[in-house]
Design an enzyme around this catalytic site. Structure first.
Site, PDB file in Angstrom:
ATOM      1  N   CYS A   1       5.691  -0.421   7.091  1.00 51.84           N
ATOM      2  CA  CYS A   1       5.309   0.781   6.360  1.00 51.84           C
ATOM      3  C   CYS A   1       6.527   1.284   5.591  1.00 51.84           C
ATOM      4  O   CYS A   1       7.637   1.288   6.131  1.00 51.84           O
ATOM      5  CB  CYS A   1       4.830   1.844   7.347  1.00 51.84           C
ATOM      6  SG  CYS A   1       4.352   3.389   6.562  1.00 51.84           S
ATOM      7  N   LEU A   2       6.298   1.703   4.359  1.00 53.21           N
ATOM      8  CA  LEU A   2       7.405   2.198   3.534  1.00 53.21           C
ATOM      9  C   LEU A   2       8.017   3.468   4.122  1.00 53.21           C
ATOM     10  O   LEU A   2       9.135   3.827   3.765  1.00 53.21           O
ATOM     11  CB  LEU A   2       6.920   2.459   2.107  1.00 53.21           C
ATOM     12  CG  LEU A   2       6.451   1.214   1.357  1.00 53.21           C
ATOM     13  CD1 LEU A   2       5.846   1.607   0.017  1.00 53.21           C
ATOM     14  CD2 LEU A   2       7.585   0.226   1.175  1.00 53.21           C
TER      15      LEU A   2
ATOM     16  N   HIS B   1      -4.752   1.154   7.407  1.00 56.67           N
ATOM     17  CA  HIS B   1      -3.372   1.673   7.487  1.00 56.67           C
ATOM     18  C   HIS B   1      -3.182   2.838   6.514  1.00 56.67           C
ATOM     19  O   HIS B   1      -2.649   3.898   6.895  1.00 56.67           O
ATOM     20  CB  HIS B   1      -2.398   0.528   7.170  1.00 56.67           C
ATOM     21  CG  HIS B   1      -0.953   0.930   7.128  1.00 56.67           C
ATOM     22  ND1 HIS B   1      -0.006   0.404   7.981  1.00 56.67           N
ATOM     23  CD2 HIS B   1      -0.281   1.804   6.329  1.00 56.67           C
ATOM     24  CE1 HIS B   1       1.180   0.956   7.713  1.00 56.67           C
ATOM     25  NE2 HIS B   1       1.035   1.800   6.706  1.00 56.67           N
ATOM     26  N   GLU B   2      -3.616   2.653   5.265  1.00 56.65           N
ATOM     27  CA  GLU B   2      -3.379   3.699   4.254  1.00 56.65           C
ATOM     28  C   GLU B   2      -4.223   4.942   4.520  1.00 56.65           C
ATOM     29  O   GLU B   2      -3.742   6.071   4.342  1.00 56.65           O
ATOM     30  CB  GLU B   2      -3.623   3.148   2.844  1.00 56.65           C
ATOM     31  CG  GLU B   2      -2.726   1.995   2.426  1.00 56.65           C
ATOM     32  CD  GLU B   2      -1.250   2.248   2.656  1.00 56.65           C
ATOM     33  OE1 GLU B   2      -0.814   3.407   2.536  1.00 56.65           O
ATOM     34  OE2 GLU B   2      -0.530   1.289   2.980  1.00 56.65           O
TER      35      GLU B   2
ATOM     36  N   HIS C   1      -2.760   7.325   6.926  1.00 53.69           N
ATOM     37  CA  HIS C   1      -1.728   8.227   6.384  1.00 53.69           C
ATOM     38  C   HIS C   1      -2.327   9.570   5.962  1.00 53.69           C
ATOM     39  O   HIS C   1      -1.638  10.595   5.991  1.00 53.69           O
ATOM     40  CB  HIS C   1      -1.044   7.601   5.165  1.00 53.69           C
ATOM     41  CG  HIS C   1       0.067   6.651   5.493  1.00 53.69           C
ATOM     42  ND1 HIS C   1       1.202   7.035   6.152  1.00 53.69           N
ATOM     43  CD2 HIS C   1       0.220   5.326   5.238  1.00 53.69           C
ATOM     44  CE1 HIS C   1       2.009   5.987   6.282  1.00 53.69           C
ATOM     45  NE2 HIS C   1       1.436   4.933   5.742  1.00 53.69           N
TER      46      HIS C   1
ATOM     47  N   GLN D   1       2.827   9.973   1.446  1.00 54.62           N
ATOM     48  CA  GLN D   1       4.127   9.296   1.534  1.00 54.62           C
ATOM     49  C   GLN D   1       5.045   9.664   0.378  1.00 54.62           C
ATOM     50  O   GLN D   1       6.252   9.440   0.459  1.00 54.62           O
ATOM     51  CB  GLN D   1       3.936   7.770   1.546  1.00 54.62           C
ATOM     52  CG  GLN D   1       3.322   7.256   2.832  1.00 54.62           C
ATOM     53  CD  GLN D   1       3.208   5.752   2.789  1.00 54.62           C
ATOM     54  OE1 GLN D   1       2.284   5.215   2.200  1.00 54.62           O
ATOM     55  NE2 GLN D   1       4.170   5.072   3.391  1.00 54.62           N
TER      56      GLN D   1
ATOM     57  N   GLY E   1       0.828  -1.194   0.000  1.00 58.98           N
ATOM     58  CA  GLY E   1       0.000   0.000   0.000  1.00 58.98           C
ATOM     59  C   GLY E   1       0.860   1.240   0.000  1.00 58.98           C
ATOM     60  O   GLY E   1       2.036   1.199   0.393  1.00 58.98           O
TER      61      GLY E   1
HETATM   62 NI    NI Z   1       2.317   3.049   5.645  1.00 55.71          NI
END
Ligand code: NI
Length: 180
Positions: free
Chosen positions: A105-106, A147-148, A151, A52, A47
Site C-alpha cells: 500500500c502506498l 483494498h481501495e 480505504h 490517501q 491503486g
Molecule cells: Ni492502499
C-alpha cells in the site's frame, strides 16, 4: 496536473469514513482524478484512494496489469485494465472464499503482508464520465477493488490480515523467500 502528497498509516486522513461524491463531472472532481492518476503513475502503485491524498471522498483509482489477470479471463483477453476511476463504489461479495495473497500500500511504503480477500465480488458505482458501472470481478481485480474501497472506510490492509507473521519489510520478506 500535480503530484499529490500521500498520507501514511497513522495520519488521520486515512481513518475515514469518506463522504460520497455529489457530482463526478464537476471540474474539481475531474481535476482530482487527473492529479490522482499522475500521483499513481509516479508511485508505481496499482491503486489509490482519495483519502490517501488527503481528500475525504469516496473515489478510487485502480488498474489490473495484464500479468495479474487470471488466464483466459475477460480481463486477460482485454490485456489488463488501465487506470480507471470508480466513484461511490459499493461491493457485494459473490464468492467469499478467502484468497490469501501479498499486498502492499502506498500508505505503508516499504511494507507488505498476506491478506485474505473474497475471491469474487460484484462492484457498482460511477465512472469518471458519470456513467454507471456494474462489474463482477475475481482474483487480483477483485482484490485491488476490495483494498481501495477499504480505504474509504478507514481500513488499511494490516487490519485485514489473519497472520501477522507474514507482515514485514518488503526487502526482508524477499530475503526470507530466497532462503526458503
Ligand atoms: Ni492502499
Amino acid at each position: 496536473m500535480a503530484l499529490l502528497k500521500l498520507a501514511r498509516m497513522g495520519h488521520p486522513a486515512l481513518s475515514g469514513p469518506a463522504q460520497p461524491v455529489f457530482d463526478p463531472l464537476t471540474p474539481e472532481i475531474q481535476r482530482l482524478i487527473e492529479d490522482m492518476k499522475e500521483t499513481l503513475a509516479d508511485s508505481g502503485g496499482v491503486g489509490l484512494a482519495a483519502p490517501q491524498v488527503h481528500v475525504p471522498l469516496r473515489l478510487i483509482l485502480f488498474m489490473v496489469p495484464a500479468g495479474r489477470c487470471e488466464e483466459g479471463s475477460p480481463d486477460a483477453i482485454r490485456g489488463g485494465i488501465g487506470v480507471t476511476a470508480l466513484i461511490n463504489p459499493q461491493i457485494d461479495i459473490v464468492d467469499a472464499t478467502p484468497q490469501v495473497e501479498v499486498e502492499g500500500c502506498l500508505s505503508l511504503p516499504g511494507f507488505a503482508g498476506k491478506v485474505p480477500r473474497a475471491q469474487t465480488i460484484r462492484y457498482r458505482g460511477v465512472g469518471a464520465d458519470g456513467q454507471p458501472v456494474d462489474v463482477t470481478a475475481s482474483g487480483f481485480h477483485a482484490r485491488v477493488i476490495q483494498h481501495e474501497v477499504d480505504h474509504l472506510d478507514g481500513i488499511l490492509y494490516p487490519m485485514r490480515m489473519s497472520d501477522l507473521t507474514t507482515f514485514g519489510y518488503v526487502e526482508e520478506l524477499k530475503k526470507r523467500n530466497q532462503d526458503a
